[in-house]
Design an enzyme around this catalytic site. Sequence first.
Site, PDB file in Angstrom:
ATOM      1  N   HIS A 128      19.338 -32.021  55.305  1.00  0.00           N
ATOM      2  CA  HIS A 128      20.518 -32.430  55.249  1.00  0.00           C
ATOM      3  C   HIS A 128      18.940 -33.844  56.029  1.00  0.00           C
ATOM      4  O   HIS A 128      18.777 -33.727  57.300  1.00  0.00           O
ATOM      5  CB  HIS A 128      21.507 -32.864  56.008  1.00  0.00           C
ATOM      6  CG  HIS A 128      22.200 -34.007  55.599  1.00  0.00           C
ATOM      7  ND1 HIS A 128      22.885 -34.436  54.421  1.00  0.00           N
ATOM      8  CD2 HIS A 128      22.420 -34.595  56.908  1.00  0.00           C
ATOM      9  CE1 HIS A 128      22.968 -35.784  54.980  1.00  0.00           C
ATOM     10  NE2 HIS A 128      22.663 -35.533  56.138  1.00  0.00           N
ATOM     11  N   CYS A 129      18.381 -34.664  55.332  1.00  0.00           N
ATOM     12  CA  CYS A 129      17.898 -35.411  56.224  1.00  0.00           C
ATOM     13  C   CYS A 129      18.373 -36.820  56.554  1.00  0.00           C
ATOM     14  O   CYS A 129      18.724 -37.945  55.879  1.00  0.00           O
ATOM     15  CB  CYS A 129      16.773 -35.964  54.714  1.00  0.00           C
ATOM     16  SG  CYS A 129      15.519 -36.565  55.822  1.00  0.00           S
ATOM     17  N   PRO A 130      18.164 -36.848  57.940  1.00  0.00           N
ATOM     18  CA  PRO A 130      19.106 -38.291  58.604  1.00  0.00           C
ATOM     19  C   PRO A 130      18.284 -38.658  58.399  1.00  0.00           C
ATOM     20  O   PRO A 130      18.877 -40.569  58.549  1.00  0.00           O
ATOM     21  CB  PRO A 130      18.889 -37.313  60.269  1.00  0.00           C
ATOM     22  CG  PRO A 130      18.089 -36.794  60.108  1.00  0.00           C
ATOM     23  CD  PRO A 130      17.997 -36.341  58.815  1.00  0.00           C
TER      24      PRO A 130
END
Length: 267
Positions: A128-130
Amino acid sequence: MARGVFRSGVLVRAAHTLLTWAVTLVLFLHNTDLRQCEERGELLQPVLFFLLVVLSVVLYFAVSLMDPGFILIDTVKCVHGESEEMEKMLPQASTPRLRRCGYCLLQQPMRAKHCHTCKQCVRRYDHHCPWIENCVGERNHRWFIVYLLVQLLALLWALLIALSGILPSVTWSLWFRVNGFLLAALAVVGVFSVVVVVLLCCHLYLVSVNCTTWEFMSRHRISYLKSCEAEENPFDRGVVCNLWDFFCICRTVIWEQVYHRNNQDTV
């Protein structure tokens, strides 16, 4: 897609977009190569740079709002539309059984994982890429790497443009006042360039060996990798095949079949 715009990531996306255009505006307004080309009537370089920035923003939103491969149905079926479940298609002796997610209670295909931020299971989950406030998975991973490539080109070009506009001065205090905005833009571009280079190199390596970030970081906790040796990857088909499949084949892969086939080949 419109639903994704109003998720919590709207602030992250807005901040990224505003920062991108703020840096671009600084590069166009100061006495850089871009400004000098405009004054001479040579518009090719300014137009190309502007289009590259626009392309990077478009790709950012595309990857950010794209479905990364969310699992929406409970029964895992053959991608060609057959009615039997995947479990009946696979030799259970050599292939780990499909597991049911403990959070959304959906049956997970191999290489899928539940994302606690998105609150959904994602096929071929990478991370999951912020930065994009979205998962990187089976559907958008290749576009994430394309975005990183375009972003890196824009950043490196912006770095050269910013350096071209730095003016000398008689004192340090005057030098900072004259070049303040350019120095700030240079710092932002420099930091982002380092981050993008590291991300791009890591992802290209993982793609070349057909491994995900999650599998690389949590190998010891993943059921279908626990029994493999330290350097063994049951999905690796060689660098050329891995890259070809990743970038050129746009379809849902039945990883259980790949896993079983590769296990048979190693026996």
